[in-house]
Design a protein around this motif. Structure first.
Motif, mmCIF file in Angstrom:
data_model
loop_
_atom_site.group_PDB
_atom_site.id
_atom_site.type_symbol
_atom_site.label_atom_id
_atom_site.label_comp_id
_atom_site.label_asym_id
_atom_site.label_seq_id
_atom_site.Cartn_x
_atom_site.Cartn_y
_atom_site.Cartn_z
ATOM 1 N N GLU A 141 0.235 -6.565 -4.238
ATOM 2 C CA GLU A 141 0.179 -5.217 -4.802
ATOM 3 C C GLU A 141 -0.346 -4.218 -3.779
ATOM 4 O O GLU A 141 0.166 -3.103 -3.643
ATOM 5 C CB GLU A 141 -0.706 -5.191 -6.053
ATOM 6 N N SER B 37 1.666 -0.893 -1.958
ATOM 7 C CA SER B 37 1.167 0.485 -1.998
ATOM 8 C C SER B 37 0.902 1.023 -0.594
ATOM 9 O O SER B 37 1.179 2.193 -0.299
ATOM 10 C CB SER B 37 -0.103 0.568 -2.852
ATOM 11 N N THR C 50 3.021 4.086 1.132
ATOM 12 C CA THR C 50 2.298 5.260 1.637
ATOM 13 C C THR C 50 2.620 5.489 3.108
ATOM 14 O O THR C 50 2.839 6.620 3.546
ATOM 15 C CB THR C 50 0.787 5.067 1.455
ATOM 16 N N ARG D 217 -5.721 5.154 2.521
ATOM 17 C CA ARG D 217 -4.672 4.151 2.767
ATOM 18 C C ARG D 217 -4.202 4.167 4.218
ATOM 19 O O ARG D 217 -3.933 3.106 4.805
ATOM 20 C CB ARG D 217 -3.479 4.413 1.829
#
Length: 533
Positions: free
Chosen positions: A464, A468, A472, A500
């Motif tokens: 997961e 992400s 990004t 991130r």
């Protein structure tokens, strides 16, 4: 028939309203004779009651109870022979009738109740017979117009002359089906007004902007779709001639539209199936392809540009069937826009996408601008009518119809490229020999090795978190490292983007400010979309 019309019946001369005059427009559908005190429970709505008041002569208070009960029951009115057993109607009863707007009519002595009932019934029947004759003649007149192939437009013109009012036929999107007869934009005027599709009775509205009265009569376009026959101007409920005429026109128009829609759907299905078989490679013979294409006005010696469109995001509806119907409605809307306003644009549907083939002629200076302007107009119309956005991928120019198969693949690739960047309501043009096409020529094993080398550090993160971070990272690089724009496209806070990106640099062990690093990462992320197909 109305109460006041009773007074105009020659055989009933001498009748007059002595109370409840405000209710003179009450509808009379039947007539009854009172010969018992318990008559109330046998009365019906819109019924005219006549009586000698014999059983009320010693109990005048019961007359007030009768008037009250009749008003509650929705009766048309009460007729009394006041000079027979009841000399006059008490003042309190007259006051009550005025208050309840229930007409009380004084009946002439020289006529028996039986005669009054018979004459009233005869007038009602004559009126109904005249209305039925009108309905049949009007229906026949409108049907003949359609059967003779003169079209709905001529029918509307005849209807307008008959009722002496402008008329307009619109579809479920409030767009004119026939030639517009007014400058009113019904889509804007009716914006925000929810009109149930099962509505049968006419709907009367008044626009604030134009201060114009108009009435909507529902007409069926297909089994599930409906439009409206709009009559400009006020139509009074008492104008039965106009209402019956319009209703017959609406019925004939509905049958005509349903028939036209069924034929159009059949032709569309055959045409669409041919094009999809062509794209799938089911049709192998070039002569067969070009021959059948010509039947659908798709000439092989014609140049084309292909555009593939898809609705952005998801259509939020409770069931899959409703989502599918909504998508079909939206694509049907686009096809309708193209068929009524544009020439040389061919429409097809494939799965969740729509396909547009733009004919390009040699005299057109800039075909790319022509295609883009049309697509922008469609995007604006879809946004205005549905509140949804749609994006398009556009191919390069192909020289003939046979090449549209490759053009379709180009348009799909362009659409996918725009989606990777998390854009919405975009028009992405395919670039010949772009980086994606070059990478397709590299063996899959080499692509996987390069991807694994460039993004090796992400293997140690959770699935997961990896998704992400890579998402990004892709949007961050596609937006030229703009934090705010990245946050906007991902629908997250800019601080989340900063976190991130710092996490990605930590995993990579490299700075994203280094051009070589960002080039390597961009290539790896492009490869990711290829090796996952």
């Amino acid at each position: 028939m109305k109460i006041f019309e009773l007074l105009t019946i020659p055989q009933l001369a001498g009748m007059r309203i002595i109370a409840g005059k405000a209710g003179k427009d009450r509808e009379v559908e039947s007539v009854n004779m009172m010969d018992a005190p318990d008559i109330i429970q046998f009365l019906n709505k819109n019924e005219f009651l006549v009586t000698t008041a014999y059983h009320l002569k010693d109990h005048p208070h019961m007359l007030s109870e009768l008037v009250t009960a009749m008003a509650e029951q929705g009766c048309a009115g009460l007729g009394i022979k006041t000079k027979r057993f009841l000399n006059e109607v008490p003042a309190e009863v007259i006051s009550l009738a005025d208050q309840l707007t229930l007409p009380i009519i004084e009946l002439p002595l020289e006529l028996s109740l039986g005669q009054i009932v018979n004459f009233t019934f005869q007038t009602i029947l004559d009126k109904r017979a005249a209305e039925l004759k009108l309905v049949l003649e009007t229906h026949k007149q409108f049907t003949n117009i359609i059967m003779q192939g003169k079209g709905i437009q001529l029918l509307l013109q005849d209807l307008s002359k008959m009722i002496n009012r402008p008329v307009q036929l619109i579809d479920q999107h409030m767009k004119p089906i026939s030639q517009p007869i007014t400058e009113l934009d019904f889509h804007s005027l009716l914006d925000g007004i929810s009109i149930p599709p099962t509505k049968i009775s006419p709907i009367s509205l008044t626009t604030i902007a134009s201060k114009q009265d108009f009435t909507l009569f529902p007409v069926h376009i297909s089994e599930k779709k409906y439009g409206f026959l709009i009559i400009i101007g006020e139509i009074k409920k008492t104008d039965q001639f106009t209402l019956l005429t319009i209703e017959q026109a609406a019925n004939v128009i509905s049958f005509s539209l349903i028939k036209e829609n069924a034929l159009r759907q059949h032709d569309r299905s055959i045409r669409n199936d041919f094009f999809l078989h062509f794209l799938d490679g089911t049709l192998s013979s070039q002569d067969e392809i070009t021959g059948r294409a010509a039947e659908f006005s798709l000439q092989n010696n014609q140049m084309y540009i292909c555009a593939v469109g898809k609705i952005d995001g998801e259509l939020h509806h409770p069931t899959y069937t409703q989502q599918h119907e909504k998508a079909d409605d939206l694509y049907d809307f686009i096809e309708g826009e193209l068929s009524t306003k544009k020439h040389g644009i061919h429409f097809f549907k494939k799965g969740e996408s729509c396909i547009l083939l733009f004919e390009v002629h040699e005299d057109r200076m800039n075909p790319g601008t022509y295609v883009e302007s049309n697509l922008i107009e469609l995007q604006n119309r879809v946004s205005s009518y549905f509140g949804n956005t749609i994006s398009f991928g556009v191919s390069t120019l192909c020289q003939n119809f046979l090449q549209t198969k490759s053009a379709y693949k180009e348009a799909v690739d362009a659409l996918s490229q725009g989606k990777l960047s998390k854009k919405k309501e975009y028009i992405q043009t395919y670039h010949t020999k772009d980086i994606m096409e070059l990478m397709r020529q590299i063996p899959q094993e080499d692509l996987r090795n390069f991807y694994a080398f460039a993004l090796e550090g992400f293997k140690e993160t959770k699935i997961e978190e990896e998704q992400s971070l890579l998402e990004t990272l892709l949007v961050y690089l596609e937006t030229h490292c703009q934090i705010s724009e990245t946050a906007k496209r991902l629908f997250v806070h800019r601080n989340t983007v900063v976190y991130r990106i710092e996490k990605c640099e930590e995993i990579l062990g490299k700075s994203l400010k280094d051009p070589e690093t960002t080039l390597q990462i961009r290539l790896a992320l492009r490869i990711k979309s290829l090796i996952e197909k």
